[in-house]
Design an enzyme around this catalytic site. Structure first.
Site, short mmCIF file in Angstrom:
data_model
loop_
_atom_site.label_atom_id
_atom_site.label_comp_id
_atom_site.label_asym_id
_atom_site.label_seq_id
_atom_site.Cartn_x
_atom_site.Cartn_y
_atom_site.Cartn_z
N ASP A 1 -68.19 0.17 -4.73
CA ASP A 1 -67.41 -0.92 -4.15
C ASP A 1 -65.93 -0.59 -4.10
OD1 ASP A 1 -69.64 -2.51 -3.75
OD2 ASP A 1 -69.42 -3.58 -5.65
N TYR B 1 -72.72 5.21 -15.43
CA TYR B 1 -71.55 4.40 -15.14
C TYR B 1 -70.80 4.11 -16.44
CZ TYR B 1 -72.85 3.23 -10.31
OH TYR B 1 -73.13 3.29 -8.97
#
Length: 278
Positions: free
Chosen positions: A48, A101
């Site tokens: 994003d 992540y």
């Protein structure tokens, strides 16, 4: 690797700057690819807007031998190629063996509670409450979650003496084969809410096991700028990292830290002056 601050995400979009658009433009400019379909240009993940990366992956077919630093010399400083590997013709980077992540939390939180939340999230669950988008399957497996309280290292203490240990971040590293859109950032909201006593561990279990056809829970996503896609790994593929490319990207990051310190000093001096006036 890329710093997501000045990108509107990874995926191409009209009239805005994206990571994918930059990569395609410069690979075409240097003659590595032409037609995207014929070049079999593919991507591993769509981060994003604001999300950073040290390990996203693209693949393409080229008649030209790939020179990492030739590409990097053409690319802007906030996006650089760090490693490469030859792959089979049918390779599809989205089908990874593992993704990592990392989310950084800058709050004083109970580490024990964070670890308790991590234990609940580990394993295979229905994550329908942790995405904005309806998908064919919302079942995902979290292989590992590691939580680390990080102190400022000697470099930061030397170069940035005004920074204090009170802002030392908590690293939450999450490992899994694949993730839903916004899944990690929604998970982080739950971590913070439990550690802040706004939510219980039973609430977390309920979110992971919603009754069939129940309305989706509203979980506010955490900020994108504290999320880093650290790594993507594939079975049987070993990336060769380029030392010069990695050091170059590291230098760019250090330079940006120096600029941030100057901005910090300006604002700190203005706050001090206002305090003196008051």
């Amino acid at each position: 690797g890329y710093i997501g601050t000045n990108f509107h995400g990874f995926q191409r979009q009209p009239d805005v700057r994206t990571v994918e658009e930059e990569l395609i433009y410069h690979l075409r400019k240097l003659g590595y690819i032409d037609d995207l379909k014929k070049s079999r240009f593919r991507i591993a993940g769509r981060t994003d807007a604001g999300v950073h990366s040290l390990g996203n992956v693209i693949s393409f077919q080229s008649d030209k031998e790939v020179q990492v630093n030739e590409i990097n010399n053409s690319l802007p400083d906030d996006i650089q190629i760090l490693a490469k590997a030859p792959v089979r013709y049918a390779f599809k980077p989205r089908y990874a063996q593992m993704r990592q992540y990392r989310y950084l939390l800058f709050q004083e939180l109970d580490i024990n509670k964070l670890n308790e939340v991590a234990e609940i999230f580990k394993g295979t669950h229905n994550f329908t409450n942790f995405t904005k988008r309806f998908q064919k399957t919302t079942t995902r497996t979290i292989d590992e979650i590691r939580i680390t309280k990080v102190g400022l290292d000697d470099y930061h203490k030397r170069e940035f003496p005004n920074l204090h240990d009170t802002i030392s971040p908590i690293f939450i590293d999450i490992y899994g084969e694949s993730f839903l859109w916004n899944m990690v950032r929604k998970m982080m909201r739950v971590f913070v809410d439990v550690a802040s006593d706004k939510m219980t561990l039973d609430d977390v279990n309920d979110l992971l096991n919603p009754p069939k056809d129940s309305p989706r829970a509203h979980i506010k996503v955490m900020d994108a700028e504290y999320l880093i896609l650290m790594d993507i790994q594939y079975d049987g593929i070993k990336f060769k990292y380029d030392d010069y490319a990695c050091n170059r990207f590291k230098r760019n990051l250090v330079d940006s830290l120096d600029n941030l310190q100057k901005k910090y000093a300006i604002r700190e001096s203005m706050i001090k002056s206002l305090n003196d006036l008051i």
